[in-house]
Design a protein around this motif. Structure first.
Motif, short mmCIF file in Angstrom:
data_model
loop_
_atom_site.label_atom_id
_atom_site.label_comp_id
_atom_site.label_asym_id
_atom_site.label_seq_id
_atom_site.Cartn_x
_atom_site.Cartn_y
_atom_site.Cartn_z
N GLU A 272 0.92 -1.18 0.02
CA GLU A 272 -0.18 0.08 0.08
C GLU A 272 0.80 1.41 0.09
OE1 GLU A 272 -3.23 0.27 2.94
OE2 GLU A 272 -3.79 -1.87 2.21
N VAL A 273 2.02 1.28 0.75
CA VAL A 273 2.95 2.45 0.72
C VAL A 273 3.41 2.66 -0.67
CG1 VAL A 273 5.19 3.04 1.47
CG2 VAL A 273 3.54 2.07 3.37
N ASP A 274 4.00 1.37 -1.44
CA ASP A 274 4.44 1.72 -2.70
C ASP A 274 3.40 2.25 -3.60
OD1 ASP A 274 6.60 -0.06 -2.18
OD2 ASP A 274 5.66 -1.82 -2.83
N ALA A 275 1.93 1.83 -3.51
CA ALA A 275 0.87 2.48 -4.33
C ALA A 275 0.87 3.85 -4.07
CB ALA A 275 -0.45 1.73 -4.16
N GLY A 294 13.62 11.76 13.88
CA GLY A 294 14.74 12.39 13.11
C GLY A 294 14.51 11.89 11.67
N PRO A 295 15.30 11.83 10.83
CA PRO A 295 15.05 11.77 9.40
C PRO A 295 15.10 10.10 9.11
CG PRO A 295 17.45 12.58 9.92
CD PRO A 295 16.63 12.50 11.04
N LYS A 296 14.20 9.72 8.05
CA LYS A 296 14.30 8.45 7.77
C LYS A 296 13.72 8.30 6.28
CE LYS A 296 11.99 5.82 11.77
NZ LYS A 296 11.69 4.39 11.62
N ARG A 297 13.91 7.19 5.71
CA ARG A 297 13.49 7.07 4.19
C ARG A 297 12.13 7.17 4.17
NH1 ARG A 297 13.51 1.89 2.37
NH2 ARG A 297 13.28 2.42 0.33
N ALA A 301 9.24 5.63 6.70
CA ALA A 301 8.51 6.43 7.35
C ALA A 301 7.12 5.78 7.24
CB ALA A 301 8.71 7.71 7.21
N LEU A 302 6.66 5.92 6.01
CA LEU A 302 5.37 5.53 5.69
C LEU A 302 4.90 4.07 5.97
CD1 LEU A 302 4.88 7.09 2.22
CD2 LEU A 302 4.17 8.02 4.28
N VAL A 303 5.65 3.21 6.09
CA VAL A 303 5.18 1.84 6.65
C VAL A 303 5.23 1.89 8.22
CG1 VAL A 303 6.39 -0.45 7.10
CG2 VAL A 303 6.29 0.46 4.81
N LEU A 370 0.21 14.03 7.54
CA LEU A 370 -0.61 12.68 8.07
C LEU A 370 -0.57 12.54 9.72
CD1 LEU A 370 1.17 10.51 5.63
CD2 LEU A 370 -1.08 11.04 5.31
N LYS A 371 -1.52 11.92 10.15
CA LYS A 371 -1.56 11.63 11.74
C LYS A 371 -0.24 10.61 11.84
CE LYS A 371 -5.39 11.72 13.97
NZ LYS A 371 -6.78 11.52 14.32
N PRO A 372 0.08 10.46 13.05
CA PRO A 372 0.81 9.30 13.26
C PRO A 372 0.30 8.16 13.47
CG PRO A 372 0.69 10.73 15.46
CD PRO A 372 0.03 11.54 14.41
N LEU A 373 0.82 6.96 13.10
CA LEU A 373 0.20 5.68 13.25
C LEU A 373 0.11 5.22 14.90
CD1 LEU A 373 -0.37 3.30 11.55
CD2 LEU A 373 1.80 2.50 11.48
N GLN A 374 -1.12 4.84 15.05
CA GLN A 374 -1.55 4.32 16.24
C GLN A 374 -1.52 2.98 16.63
OE1 GLN A 374 -2.02 6.70 19.04
NE2 GLN A 374 -0.96 7.98 17.61
#
Ligand SMILES: Cc1cc2nc3c(=O)[nH]c(=O)nc-3n(C[C@H](O)[C@H](O)[C@H](O)COP(=O)(O)OP(=O)(O)OC[C@H]3O[C@@H](n4cnc5c(N)ncnc54)[C@H](O)[C@@H]3O)c2cc1C
Ligand SMILES: NC(=O)c1ccc[n+]([C@@H]2O[C@H](COP(=O)([O-])OP(=O)(O)OC[C@H]3O[C@@H](n4cnc5c(N)ncnc54)[C@H](OP(=O)(O)O)[C@@H]3O)[C@@H](O)[C@H]2O)c1
Ligand SMILES: Cc1cc2nc3c(=O)[nH]c(=O)nc-3n(C[C@H](O)[C@H](O)[C@H](O)COP(=O)(O)O)c2cc1C
Length: 589
Positions: A272-275, A294-297, A301-303, A370-374
């Protein structure tokens, strides 16, 4: 020698835990010599009394109330923390400084442990709170239409009863840490400097003197647990997919009791992140800043860090600003709430982005929208005595076809993908104070748990089996078809054969033309059910909050009316009494 140590009586308005602590506290105090005692009283007298009330279903507000108490203790207050329903309501007359932290449930309603406080607060127009300074921290989730509504209601009600806001109310979304910190650092000096008169009675400085709780693994510091086994509980031809998940807690030091929930931090599905990255035309390897990490790919980050599914109003507002979409502008008019809800049903961020062109933003800007993943909570389905160092769950996998795509729930989908034993899953325990077995194993219990609602009752039954409990146990279960959806059939049959499960009533809703639900079974068995209640049974409900729990609540009233011969009002009082005695407990979601 006569024992002069004072003792908190059993009927005092404290929970068992508070009473045990207070008795220990008093015993400790009185074992010291008189000089020490006087010194301690003098020190306490200089502290500013502060009452902290919390309303909490899954522990967030409770944890913040305890942190607040700790900080307040360090800043010259003598704080006392109460669950709202355990608060001796008459004390309101003597309060000067009151801080409230509460979440919202249902349709803008109080959490279960704040309901009777709210009823008392709203049923008596003669209450005056002119002597009170207060502030409210409201916890909620912007995904719900009535965001932080109960906190807002408490704030308004206090104000209309004459209390003075020492500090403005703060409404928090799911990532509440920073807002809590800033509210706390503002509210404590504000309420300390207020010129309210001293209290008529001195409160015991219970919470301030409590030893610091060693946190260990927690929501913020989850334990990387190992999945041991995942079993599908429905037959393959069922429309439902419910998984029994066994997780090892070995080496974590984590302890739980039946009735608690397990928190799980999910990861989004990489496909889903790829899409998503594809539709946005981003480079998956570009770096983005993630708050506190901090910084992430971007892909990583989206996963791991962001909610990439749920479309929120603030997200749509951001999208409108960036694209000027006239369709969005119209949907966001306040009078178009219904249309917006219809539009959003079955659409996730991917669908919306596919439909709204011209979004020209950087990956960093997108991440900020985006909201943080919960984490998600799951009622624990095992007894720690029956399965030491393990925790079992009953997870309904959320999946549906919509807009040409198969959608999966973030966390249930994540768990369903973890079919390989040995996969890691970040977990924490979410203790529940308001969903637990009676202390006395001889007390009868009635459990209503259709669908995944059966989870905590498997744990209850296992626990009482381990205890060799003599109390009768009655389980109501429901699901669509007996053939394909009879969860834990073998275990239930075994317990019935053993006699450890006294009664079992199933409502297989779709095995006949007319729907049959658990509440119909309750009404069919009204006489017997009422007899159990009269014998002191505790009544538990777990599962769907939106429809089932409401219907079961009504059915309970009907059972009491018909079998007990009560009027509507008297039945309502009977149910309220069950709630006040903690004999009617719910774990609904
Ligand atoms: C105290 C507590 C205990 C819980 N115990 C359990 C338990 O024992 N077992 C269990 O399975 N769950 C339990 N839950 C629920 C659980 O926490 C999650 O909410 C659940 O697993 C869904 O999370 P998810 O991440 O898979 O789905 P999410 O990604 O959060 O998606 C759910 C959302 O998908 C959308 N959706 C769902 N179906 C459709 C549809 N047909 N069409 C369109 N949109 C749809 C809805 O917007 C819904 O809100 C519990 C919750 C709480 C608070
Ligand atoms: N908040 C969330 O994020 C979230 C996530 C996942 C699940 N949930 C809730 O958790 C519930 C549990 O899911 P589940 O799949 O295990 O079971 P479920 O959908 O609750 O279904 C279990 C049984 O209850 C029946 N039922 C439907 N309406 C009912 C009612 N008003 N009263 C009593 N029984 C009723 C169902 O019948 P029929 O289906 O035949 O009508 C089925 O036989 C879901 O309904 C869902 O609402 C919430
Ligand atoms: C079933 C359910 C219903 C909820 N209803 C609302 C709501 O109506 N409004 C809101 O702002 N938040 C709502 N929330 C979000 C909670 O208030 C939020 O997660 C809060 O942090 C929980 O705090 P607690 O653990 O102290 O109860 C709901 C959460 C759940 C699980």
């Amino acid at each position: 020698m006569t024992n002069l140590v004072p003792h908190i009586p059993d009927n005092a308005p404290f929970t068992l835990e508070q009473r045990a602590w207070l008795n220990g506290f008093l015993a400790g105090l009185f074992s010291r010599n008189q000089l020490e005692l006087e010194a301690s009283a003098a020190a306490n007298a200089q502290l500013t009394p502060l009452t902290i009330l919390f309303g909490s279903q899954t522990g967030n507000a409770e944890a913040l109330a305890k942190m607040l108490s700790k900080q307040a203790g360090k800043r010259g207050f003598a704080p006392t923390v109460y669950e709202m329903d355990d608060y001796p309501f008459d004390n309101l007359k003597h309060e000067n400084r009151l801080l409230v932290i509460t979440s919202t449930y249902g349709d803008g309603d109080p959490p279960d442990n704040a309901q009777s406080f709210w009823e008392k607060l709203t049923s008596d127009e003669s209450i005056s709170l002119v002597h009170v300074e207060y502030s409210v921290l409201a916890l909620g989730d912007t995904n719900y239409e009535k965001f932080c509504q109960f906190g807002k209601n408490i704030d308004l009600r206090f104000s209309s009863l004459g209390a003075k806001r020492a500090y403005q109310r703060v409404d928090c979304d799911v990532d509440y840490d920073d807002l809590f910190e800033s509210w706390m650092s503002g509210v404590l000096p504000a309420i300390q400097s207020s010129d309210v008169s001293p209290p008529a009675s001195i409160a015991l400085n219970a919470a301030a003197a409590r030893p610091d709780v060693e946190e260990g693994y927690s929501k913020k510091n989850p334990f990387p647990a190992t999945v041991m086994r995942v079993l599908r509980l429905n037959e393959s031809r069922s429309e439902k997919d419910t998984r029994h998940v066994e997780i090892s807690l070995a080496g974590s030091g984590l302890k739980y009791k039946v009735g608690d929930a397990l928190g799980i931090w999910p990861r989004n599905c990489a496909n889903e992140v790829d899409a998503l990255i594809n539709v946005l035309g981003f480079d998956p390897d570009v770096e983005v800043d993630v708050a506190k990490e901090g910084p992430k790919r971007l892909h990583e980050a989206l996963v791991d860090c962001f909610d990439i599914s749920k479309v929120t109003r603030p997200f749509l507002q951001w999208l409108l600003e960036k694209t000027g979409s006239s369709m969005l502008e119209e949907l966001l008019y306040p009078e178009n709430k219904e249309r917006l809800n219809e539009y959003l049903w079955g659409r996730e961020i991917l669908e919306v982005l596919n439909e709204i062109p011209n979004l020209n933003v950087t990956p960093h800007e997108f991440a900020l929208s985006l909201k943080p993943l919960q984490p998600r909570l799951y009622s624990i389905a095992s007894s720690p005595n029956a399965h030491p160092d393990e925790v079992h769950l009953t997870v309904g996998v959320v999946q549906y076809d919509s807009h040409g795509r198969l959608h999966h729930g973030v966390c249930s989908g994540f768990l369903a993908r973890l079919v390989e034993p040995g996969s890691a899953v970040p977990v924490f325990i979410s203790p529940s104070k308001n969903f637990s077995l009676p202390d006395d194993p001889d007390t009868p219990i009635v459990m209503v748990g259709p669908g995944t609602g059966i989870a905590p009752f498997r744990a209850f039954l296992e626990e009482r089996r381990c205890q060799g409990a003599k109390g009768k146990q009655w389980l109501f279960f429901g699901n669509p078809y007996e053939q394909t959806d009879f969860l834990y059939r073998d275990e239930i049959t075994e317990m019935l054969d053993e006699g450890c499960l006294t009664r079992f009533d199933a409502a297989f809703s779709r095995d006949q033309r007319e729907k049959v639900y658990v509440q119909h079974r309750m009404i069919e068995q009204a006489e017997e059910l009422y007899r159990w209640l009269e014998e002191g049974a505790h009544f538990y409900v777990c599962g769907d909050a939106q429809r089932m729990a409401k219907d079961v609540h009504e059915a309970l009233h009907r059972v009491i009316q018909t079998a007990g011969g009560f009027s509507e009002d008297a039945a309502a009082e009977y149910v309220q009494r069950l709630q006040a005695e903690k004999r009617y407990q719910r774990d609904v979601y």
